[in-house]
Design a protein around this motif. Structure first.
Motif, PDB file in Angstrom:
ATOM      1  N   ALA A  70       3.880   5.077  -5.045  1.00 46.11           N
ATOM      2  CA  ALA A  70       5.107   5.767  -5.444  1.00 46.11           C
ATOM      3  C   ALA A  70       4.814   6.880  -6.446  1.00 46.11           C
ATOM      4  CB  ALA A  70       6.097   4.772  -6.031  1.00 46.11           C
ATOM      5  N   VAL A  71       4.005   6.579  -7.453  1.00 44.79           N
ATOM      6  CA  VAL A  71       3.678   7.581  -8.476  1.00 44.79           C
ATOM      7  C   VAL A  71       2.859   8.716  -7.866  1.00 44.79           C
ATOM      8  CG1 VAL A  71       2.442   7.998 -10.635  1.00 44.79           C
ATOM      9  CG2 VAL A  71       3.800   5.918 -10.361  1.00 44.79           C
ATOM     10  N   ILE A  86      10.006  15.246   1.715  1.00 45.52           N
ATOM     11  CA  ILE A  86       8.552  15.268   1.633  1.00 45.52           C
ATOM     12  C   ILE A  86       8.018  14.036   0.906  1.00 45.52           C
ATOM     13  CG2 ILE A  86       8.460  16.594  -0.521  1.00 45.52           C
ATOM     14  CD1 ILE A  86       6.046  16.805   2.496  1.00 45.52           C
ATOM     15  N   PHE A  87       8.778  13.518  -0.060  1.00 44.71           N
ATOM     16  CA  PHE A  87       8.322  12.341  -0.812  1.00 44.71           C
ATOM     17  C   PHE A  87       8.068  11.164   0.130  1.00 44.71           C
ATOM     18  CE2 PHE A  87       9.227   8.256  -2.789  1.00 44.71           C
ATOM     19  CZ  PHE A  87       8.395   8.274  -3.902  1.00 44.71           C
ATOM     20  N   GLY A  88       9.031  10.881   1.005  1.00 44.57           N
ATOM     21  CA  GLY A  88       8.888   9.758   1.926  1.00 44.57           C
ATOM     22  C   GLY A  88       7.719   9.918   2.870  1.00 44.57           C
ATOM     23  N   ARG A  89       7.480  11.146   3.317  1.00 42.86           N
ATOM     24  CA  ARG A  89       6.371  11.394   4.247  1.00 42.86           C
ATOM     25  C   ARG A  89       5.024  11.245   3.548  1.00 42.86           C
ATOM     26  NH1 ARG A  89      10.800  13.771   6.058  1.00 42.86           N
ATOM     27  NH2 ARG A  89      11.063  14.209   8.295  1.00 42.86           N
ATOM     28  N   ILE A  90       4.958  11.687   2.300  1.00 38.89           N
ATOM     29  CA  ILE A  90       3.712  11.501   1.550  1.00 38.89           C
ATOM     30  C   ILE A  90       3.471  10.017   1.307  1.00 38.89           C
ATOM     31  CG2 ILE A  90       2.545  11.926  -0.645  1.00 38.89           C
ATOM     32  CD1 ILE A  90       4.084  14.565  -0.815  1.00 38.89           C
ATOM     33  N   ALA A  91       4.517   9.300   0.922  1.00 38.67           N
ATOM     34  CA  ALA A  91       4.393   7.864   0.669  1.00 38.67           C
ATOM     35  C   ALA A  91       3.910   7.135   1.918  1.00 38.67           C
ATOM     36  CB  ALA A  91       5.727   7.294   0.193  1.00 38.67           C
ATOM     37  N   LEU A  92       4.465   7.502   3.074  1.00 40.54           N
ATOM     38  CA  LEU A  92       4.047   6.873   4.327  1.00 40.54           C
ATOM     39  C   LEU A  92       2.587   7.205   4.637  1.00 40.54           C
ATOM     40  CD1 LEU A  92       4.714   5.243   6.833  1.00 40.54           C
ATOM     41  CD2 LEU A  92       5.634   7.325   7.891  1.00 40.54           C
ATOM     42  N   SER A  93       2.192   8.456   4.406  1.00 40.06           N
ATOM     43  CA  SER A  93       0.802   8.859   4.643  1.00 40.06           C
ATOM     44  C   SER A  93      -0.158   8.076   3.751  1.00 40.06           C
ATOM     45  CB  SER A  93       0.632  10.357   4.384  1.00 40.06           C
ATOM     46  OG  SER A  93       1.432  11.124   5.244  1.00 40.06           O
ATOM     47  N   LEU A  94       0.189   7.951   2.474  1.00 42.29           N
ATOM     48  CA  LEU A  94      -0.668   7.227   1.536  1.00 42.29           C
ATOM     49  C   LEU A  94      -0.728   5.742   1.872  1.00 42.29           C
ATOM     50  CD1 LEU A  94       0.274   8.874  -1.890  1.00 42.29           C
ATOM     51  CD2 LEU A  94      -1.637   9.409  -0.380  1.00 42.29           C
ATOM     52  N   ALA A  95       0.420   5.175   2.238  1.00 46.97           N
ATOM     53  CA  ALA A  95       0.466   3.747   2.567  1.00 46.97           C
ATOM     54  C   ALA A  95      -0.387   3.446   3.804  1.00 46.97           C
ATOM     55  CB  ALA A  95       1.914   3.313   2.802  1.00 46.97           C
ATOM     56  N   LEU A  96      -0.280   4.286   4.829  1.00 49.89           N
ATOM     57  CA  LEU A  96      -1.069   4.077   6.040  1.00 49.89           C
ATOM     58  C   LEU A  96      -2.563   4.294   5.784  1.00 49.89           C
ATOM     59  CD1 LEU A  96       1.238   5.789   8.703  1.00 49.89           C
ATOM     60  CD2 LEU A  96       0.811   3.341   8.401  1.00 49.89           C
ATOM     61  N   THR A  97      -2.878   5.289   4.961  1.00 50.09           N
ATOM     62  CA  THR A  97      -4.280   5.534   4.604  1.00 50.09           C
ATOM     63  C   THR A  97      -4.857   4.345   3.854  1.00 50.09           C
ATOM     64  OG1 THR A  97      -3.896   7.922   4.448  1.00 50.09           O
ATOM     65  CG2 THR A  97      -5.864   7.056   3.373  1.00 50.09           C
ATOM     66  N   GLU A  98      -4.090   3.817   2.913  1.00 49.50           N
ATOM     67  CA  GLU A  98      -4.509   2.634   2.158  1.00 49.50           C
ATOM     68  C   GLU A  98      -4.689   1.436   3.085  1.00 49.50           C
ATOM     69  OE1 GLU A  98      -4.843  -0.479  -0.853  1.00 49.50           O
ATOM     70  OE2 GLU A  98      -5.501   1.592  -0.602  1.00 49.50           O
ATOM     71  N   LEU A  99      -3.752   1.249   4.006  1.00 46.04           N
ATOM     72  CA  LEU A  99      -3.816   0.124   4.933  1.00 46.04           C
ATOM     73  C   LEU A  99      -5.046   0.212   5.830  1.00 46.04           C
ATOM     74  CD1 LEU A  99      -2.379  -2.407   6.040  1.00 46.04           C
ATOM     75  CD2 LEU A  99      -1.164  -0.910   7.635  1.00 46.04           C
TER      76      LEU A  99
END
Length: 248
Positions: A70-71, A86-99
């Motif tokens: 989130a941060v 854009i916030f939601g899309r970045i969050a989704l990108s980061l979450a999927l990358t982390e996963l």
């Protein structure tokens, strides 16, 4: 290291403040705020990690990783405030990358699924991916403005938004990934990374520290590519209106 040593280390900040005043750079506020925030944030996360490590609860681990995402998303989104969603899309990108990245590290048995490994490595992966997303948005904004005439001409000729922006998109993705791979080319020769240095200072064998750092850098190459491609795929439509025209 004692708290007295930390107070003494603030002398380095004083040097930066004095140089800013001497050269009239006007960075005194940024230096002071950055110093205070980083100190308080690090002290706070130190106590949080101490609690999470001892609790060994998967819920606390997930909550901490979610907070990091989130941060990081909020910080990266500040590079493109005009893009709605854009916030939601970045969050989704980061979450999927982390996963994907952490999933492979754990599944392949490269790291142990414990808080001591999951949280620090997740932080490094998310932080690296955040920089990639920030660079992509910065370069994409610049590329769209520079190539506005070309993109609009392609749209007038019947191209889809994806076709019209494809070349620009590739340039932005490439530019966002270059710093990661440039760092990999010079690591160990120009700089000794923080994780490796920290392990050595803590008393670990330099060979063991190097092995962990190689693991981190190799995972960074994957996370950089995944996050760059994901954010490009998820966000490129935000530069266009519902009528497939570039935002003014």
């Amino acid at each position: 290291m004692t708290y007295t040593s930390i107070w003494i280390a603030f002398a380095f900040v004083l040097i930066a403040l004095l140089l800013s005043l001497w050269q009239r750079l006007g960075l005194e506020k940024e230096i002071a705020v950055g110093t205070i925030r980083s100190t308080l944030q690090l002290l706070a996360i130190g106590y949080v990690l101490h609690f999470v490590f001892h609790s060994d609860s998967i819920l606390f681990i997930l909550l901490l990783i979610a907070m990091m995402i989130a941060v990081a998303s909020w910080n990266a989104a500040s590079k493109a405030k005009k893009l709605r969603g854009i916030f939601g899309r970045i969050a989704l990108s980061l979450a999927l990358t982390e996963l994907v990245t952490m999933g492979l590290l754990v599944t392949l048995g490269l790291v142990s699924p414990t808080p001591q490994y999951l949280i620090p490595m997740s932080g490094m992966i998310i932080g690296s991916s955040m920089i990639v997303c920030s660079l992509f948005l910065t370069h994409m904004n610049r590329e769209v403005e520079t190539s506005r005439g070309e993109i609009e001409a392609l749209l007038c000729l019947g191209a889809t938004t994806r076709q019209a922006v494809q070349i620009v998109l590739k340039r932005a993705v490439k530019a966002s990934m270059i710093p990661t791979f440039d760092t990999m080319k010079t690591i160990g020769l120009v700089q000794l990374p923080g994780m490796m240095t920290g392990m050595i200072i803590a008393g670990a064998s330099p060979i063991e520290a190097v092995r962990y750092q190689i693991l981190i850098m190799l995972s960074f190459s994957s996370s950089a590519a995944v996050s760059a491609v994901l954010i490009s795929m998820l966000s490129y439509r935000l530069w266009f209106t519902r009528d497939s025209m570039l935002h003014s």
